[in-house]
Design a protein around this motif. Structure first.
Motif, mmCIF file in Angstrom:
data_model
loop_
_atom_site.group_PDB
_atom_site.id
_atom_site.type_symbol
_atom_site.label_atom_id
_atom_site.label_comp_id
_atom_site.label_asym_id
_atom_site.label_seq_id
_atom_site.Cartn_x
_atom_site.Cartn_y
_atom_site.Cartn_z
ATOM 1 N N GLN A 552 8.281 -10.179 15.446
ATOM 2 C CA GLN A 552 7.142 -9.336 15.784
ATOM 3 C C GLN A 552 6.256 -10.065 16.784
ATOM 4 N N MET A 553 6.270 -9.584 18.003
ATOM 5 C CA MET A 553 5.473 -10.180 19.072
ATOM 6 C C MET A 553 4.112 -9.498 19.152
ATOM 7 N N PRO A 554 3.132 -10.150 19.813
ATOM 8 C CA PRO A 554 3.238 -11.375 20.614
ATOM 9 C C PRO A 554 3.348 -12.626 19.738
ATOM 10 N N TRP A 555 4.027 -13.632 20.294
ATOM 11 C CA TRP A 555 4.214 -14.875 19.572
ATOM 12 C C TRP A 555 2.898 -15.623 19.423
ATOM 13 N N LYS A 556 2.700 -16.214 18.237
ATOM 14 C CA LYS A 556 1.547 -17.086 18.032
ATOM 15 C C LYS A 556 1.796 -18.474 18.603
ATOM 16 N N ASN A 557 3.061 -18.910 18.533
ATOM 17 C CA ASN A 557 3.386 -20.241 19.048
ATOM 18 C C ASN A 557 4.888 -20.320 19.285
ATOM 19 N N SER A 558 5.293 -21.201 20.160
ATOM 20 C CA SER A 558 6.705 -21.437 20.464
ATOM 21 C C SER A 558 6.889 -22.916 20.762
ATOM 22 N N LYS A 559 8.066 -23.425 20.393
ATOM 23 C CA LYS A 559 8.341 -24.832 20.676
ATOM 24 C C LYS A 559 9.841 -25.067 20.713
ATOM 25 N N THR A 560 10.314 -25.685 21.798
ATOM 26 C CA THR A 560 11.695 -26.144 21.857
ATOM 27 C C THR A 560 11.790 -27.430 21.049
#
Length: 658
Positions: A552-560
């Motif tokens: 469910q977007m928008p993303w709160k955070n992202s990390k590779t």
């Protein structure tokens, strides 16, 4: 965005970061040097005005030279260089910015906008001004962030109606080593890795670089307002890369696009960065984009011909109804209708205003609205040019469509860029999302200015061009193509039975595994994640369907979390409703990855882990999965075993806060 300026700090850094201090203001002087550091002090850009008076730039990371002194500026129609030794340089300006940007959608809810900016003005001599050859002033503007740097040329005295006198951009990149590089390659597997000294001819960005010693760079451009998209030119046997794109046509606005260099310890630095967006302007004043809702979509192109339980899917109203019902039940936001709904897409007589199945299209839009599901409409460049584009898009909006997928744009790269921006703006004014396909202009951070520009087919989308892509292509393109921006790659095929399928457009089997296909839907950054399969195949695997539902977007955070170019990637994203998802994908080699969960906020989570079965293989046993459920905390780690061409999906929901 809140931005704070500290005058005392500016004065301090003006003395510390500018190499020769205030003597840089000496009119016409050469052998001058200015240096500017990133806020964390790890990145450094140095501008030197030496022999001939033409500025050169250099770049280092952790005191290691990566780009040696390289030319800047332009060549005029008369063969002169701008700027040269005749040009004075004026008062140098330094700006420190500390702020935040809260995007409508993106990789995270809050983006730190922290950088230092150096502006060096160069002033043309009166003798040059009398000839009318060049504008009277050129600013070289440099920004350094913690995850990269950028520079561009500004001409404050050039009006939008002025004719640009330049014939060649002199910008070059003199690499300090014979690094390994990968490049964008249209709807094919990426070029690379290839050594810089072995390259001959033109390449397209993004250029992703392994500089060794745990240092990675990527080169692209940002804020491409006008002109031809960036191209890179190499001569075999040396390490100098030149910009081969020309400035835009006369009568268009300045400044020129930013030249951007991402830099960090891992290739994930560029993947996770918002640098391109931060280098683009805010939305036009008065424009409201609160209506932009990113999310997962279903799609009618790949389902065409699929057979299940006596029903044959087609690009028709009964199939659309089934897709809308499925989407509504599982929190999927849109249905994308693809080509030929208004007639054969390349036929001049196909009318995108009222042709073909236009009545059914209006019906399904109305039906979708009642279910809370938006409907996108395809538009080919043939119909887009034969009929007034403004009228067409306004009509789609009046029908209640939620977006437009625009395909097969024609013209020169410069013309395509201008048309892409024009269509994006018209769509924004009509509250339409937009997705450009079939060799589009590359993304350049435009979603900050136009948040309705949610994705582009800047990649080889799965099963497009009547080819499948192999696992190695995915784990390369996420470190190359995806650096530029959101990709429409059509991952998530769940019909992975042996042999050919019943699909109409392309019936080749997809070389992947179920776990990998589901993980790819998360890893691929996009404002719309377009699913290619029919509802029945997703419903066969409820654990993986839950993983997709949770996106469910928008993303709160992202990390590779981990990855190697062409080998594997592990990505984590936090959804709008607080779920934390992890996707892991490998190339054709089996591997085990251990995921450290220390990035999680404090608490206890219920984790659903779906990974390849013991016998899974991207060619032989594609549908084999195994599922595990257990409680985890930030102090734990998860071991994921990826089959050849396989992947893994982890869905974590907070049970108890610490």
């Amino acid at each position: 965005m809140s931005v704070k300026y500290d005058c005392c700090r500016q004065l301090f850094w003006l003395c510390v970061c500018i190499g020769v201090g205030l003597t840089a203001e000496l009119a016409g002087a050469t052998n001058q040097t200015w240096s500017i550091l990133s806020p964390d002090g790890r990145l450094k850009c140095t501008i030197t005005r030496g022999e001939g008076g033409v500025p050169k730039w250099a770049f280092s990371y952790r005191d290691r030279s990566l780009i040696e002194p390289s030319w800047t500026g332009f060549e005029t129609a008369q063969g002169g260089k701008v700027p040269n030794q005749q040009w004075k340089h004026g008062s140098v300006k330094l700006k420190n910015v500390q702020g935040e940007w809260s995007p409508i959608w993106g990789k995270r809810a809050v983006v730190q906008e922290v950088y230092r900016e150096l502006t060096i003005p160069f002033l043309a001599p009166s003798s040059v001004l009398q000839q009318g050859e060049v504008p009277g002033e050129m600013n070289l503007v440099v920004r350094v962030y913690n995850d990269g740097m950028a520079f561009r040329y500004e001409f404050p005295q050039m009006k939008t109606q002025d004719k640009r006198p330049f014939v060649r951009d002199l910008t070059e990149f003199c690499f300090a080593g014979n690094y390994s590089a990968w490049f964008y390659n249209g709807e094919h597997h990426n070029i690379g890795p290839e050594r810089i000294e072995s390259i001959q001819g033109e390449r397209w960005p993004v250029m992703t670089i392994d500089a060794g010693k745990q240092c990675f760079m990527a080169i692209h451009e940002a804020d491409l307002r006008t002109g031809e998209p960036l191209k890179l030119n190499f001569t075999k046997g040396n390490r100098v890369m030149k910009v081969s794109s020309r400035p835009g046509k006369p009568g268009v606005e300045t400044p020129f696009a930013w030249r951007v260099i991402f830099c960090g310890d891992t290739p994930g630095t560029a993947v996770d960065s918002h640098l391109l967006e931060l280098l683009n302007p805010q939305p036009p004043k008065g424009m409201d984009f609160s209506w932009v809702k990113p999310g997962v979509c279903v799609w009618d192109w790949r389902i065409n011909g699929a057979e299940v339980n006596g029903f044959r899917y087609g690009m028709d109203y009964p199939s659309w109804v089934r897709m809308i019902d499925f989407a509504a039940q599982h929190g999927i936001k849109h249905l994308v209708l693809d080509a030929n709904w208004y007639g054969p897409e390349f036929d001049d007589d196909s009318n995108p205003l009222e042709g073909g199945k236009a009545n059914d299209v209006r019906k399904i839009i109305h039906y979708g609205k009642g279910k809370g599901v938006g409907v996108w409409l395809y538009l080919n460049d043939v119909g887009g040019r034969r009929y007034p584009i403004s009228q067409t898009l306004e009509q789609y909006a009046s029908w209640g469509a939620s977006g437009v997928k625009y395909g097969f744009m024609t013209g020169t790269p410069e013309e395509k860029n201008e048309r892409t921006r024009m269509i994006t703006e018209i769509c924004a004014k009509n509250h339409l999302l937009v997705d450009f396909h079939d060799g589009p202009v590359h993304p350049y951070g435009q979603m900050r200015t136009w948040p309705n520009a949610v994705t582009r087919e800047f990649c080889h989308a799965q099963l497009d061009a009547h080819r499948v892509f192999q696992p190695k292509t995915f784990v390369t393109s996420v470190f190359v193509n995806m650096v530029a921006g959101p990709l429409d790659m059509n991952n998530g095929m769940f019909d992975l039975r042996p042999g050919k399928t019943t699909r109409v457009d392309e019936n080749q089997p997809v070389p992947s595994t179920l776990a990998s296909e589901a993980a790819r839907t998360l890893i691929t950054f996009s404002g719309v994640t377009i699913l290619p399969d029919i509802p029945e195949f997703y419903c066969r695997y409820p654990e993986l369907l839950q993983f997709i539902e949770a996106q469910q977007m928008p993303w709160k955070n992202s990390k590779t979390l981990a990855g190697e170019i062409g080998k594997f990637i592990v990505m984590a994203r936090e959804s709008a409703n607080g779920c934390v998802l992890i996707g892991a994908v490998t190339n054709e080699e089996a591997r085990t990855v251990v995921v450290d969960l220390s990035f999680l906020p404090d608490g206890t989570y219920q984790a659903s882990i779906v990974q390849d079965g013991a016998d899974a293989h991207y060619l032989k046993k594609r549908e084999s999965i195994r599922t595990e459920r257990r409680s985890v905390t930030p102090r734990d780690s998860i071991e994921l075993k990826l089959a050849p061409g396989g992947g893994a999906c982890v869905l974590m929901r907070l049970q108890k806060k610490s």
